[in-house]
Design a protein around this motif. Sequence first.
Motif: not given
Length: 627
Positions: A181-205
């Motif tokens: 939800g809204r509170d989960d979709l901010t780059p806190q505590p870091s952009p990498k943490a947000l990427a991890r929540r979305i399921g993309c933490a280790e993905l490269g191009p």
Amino acid sequence: MYLYGDTVAEAARRVSDEAFLGAMERRFTTMFGLAPSAEEVRSWCRSWPALVDILRSAGLDALHLLLEYSLPATGERVDAVLLGRDAEGRLCAVVIELKQWTYAYLSPLRPGMVRINERVVPHPARQVGGYVHYLQQWVNRDEFPLTVRGTVVLHDAPRDLIAALRAPVEHGPANAYPVLGRDDLTPQPSPKALARRIGCAELGPAGRDDIERFLQVEHRPSPALLARAGKVIEGREAFVLIGDQDLARQEVLHTVTAARERGNKSIVVVTGGPGTGKTVIACRLLGDLCQQPDGNPRLLSPSGTLTRQLRRTVGENSRGLIATFLDKIPAGITDTSVVLLDEAHRARTYPDHQRDAFPLTLGNLLKRAAVTVLFLDERQIVRPTEGVTLQQLRQHAQASGLSFAHIDLISQFRCNGSPAYQQWVDDLFHPEGPASVWEGSDYDLAVADDPEQLEQWVAEHIRGGRTARMTAGFCWPWDSPPTPPLLAEVEIPWQSPAGPRVWARPWNSRADEPAFDHPDVPARPFWATDTGGHDQVGCIYTAQGMEYAYNAVIMGGDLVRRGEQWIARPEESRDSQLRGLPPHRYLRYALNTYRVLATRGTQGTRFYSTDATTQDWLQAVIRPHAR
């Protein structure tokens, strides 16, 4: 197919542009054959920029983003798919379901569903899980290594709504798909943490070649999926064949094998009246074909009701294998496919004409598949916009250079296995000539004196734990809202000994899912089978293809008996596709409709006509001692 595809960074430059949105509307119309709804376009305007902002905040600019990606064999579209390479170098697809919800209504009675305003929709975690399951089962990972993940993004949803949505799935398989939800979709505590929540933490191009291979890969059921579906069908008692049914199944399999060995495309037509087991044979054949090497079978039907019932019976493994066939051929059907087309008599032929010498979409299906097995009963054609005959199929095969075989089912397993009743019904609904008097003793047949007696007969069987339903010709208004309470629109005045009375009951629900607040009112596809369906009146479109033990048929004023012939009165119909026909054309569809309705009951049937002369005639041809 997809509406838009490029890197997240490139999408960020375009998604808010009015000209871009206009181009997407035009592309949608070209791709899918109809314009997107105004609600859908508004959804794009709100969700696409929000999603791109979230992805950029997570540092995912270089990943490839697909918007409105179509799952070929299902007709469904995924809101967004992110493509990138995982830590092991494999292509990874992250399926994203987008919602703008700020509130939703959940009920413990319907844990897999959510109500939004007046719409009832699947829980978004289940929805995205279905997309993931499809890609895992329909993309050959031996030929094209692919990992698939799923995430639900509710970019406007407050914390309490997210907590409510997470609760029903926290212990089930849908728990594998994060609901953010809204509170989960901010780059806190870091952009990498947000990427991890979305399921993309280790993905490269991903490379361009990988993306093109993903877009072009053939979608067909995996061997594991086919094996599971085949075992499920084989183990279901509902698909056990008896006598001539199994002989017909063996004959179809032999014909399919011979056609494959010859290497030329073939048509097999299986004809039979109501209750001869066409649907059961089709399902059993699907199970057989699923277990053959290199199988790529499909079971199609023009009836959405039948499709939904079969999917429920076979289970999640049937996703994509069992589909509704209307104006488009499901993707993934190739010259190795065997297609089983149940209820072929309902195949669409376009409004009152055929665009070619043969129905266009059906002709393309026959041309594409290796073998097409069509299950057909010409006397179940109930609209001028549908239907194909045995002779048309034979002529088309000859003109197209296709092999042709015909199998006729004779034994009848519905109507208490009574050939006498089936023959009597067939004779009853011939346009003219004297009707034979029912003298059989192997089927419970009678005429109800009034609509209340008809309803009491149905209720008595329901109380006894048996299935019973009422149906009627489409001769009353049908203006009820999709959700209950339903309006009692089937209204019949009648004369009782105590004076004039009016009997009134609602039509079945028009919704595809049960209402949250009225679990006793089945959704349209399940009116014939689910608890509470006896309280509504079904019509030809919900009863066709179904069966139940006891069957009450209300004949309306659109078909009346005068002397030794039936008279059609299309002006009495409320079916917009039929009421404008001249009487001589309407007659065929009315006779076929009532023949279908009269053959749904496996144990017994009661008739009642709202026309007094027809009612008297029915009582004369159904002798009292047979009641």
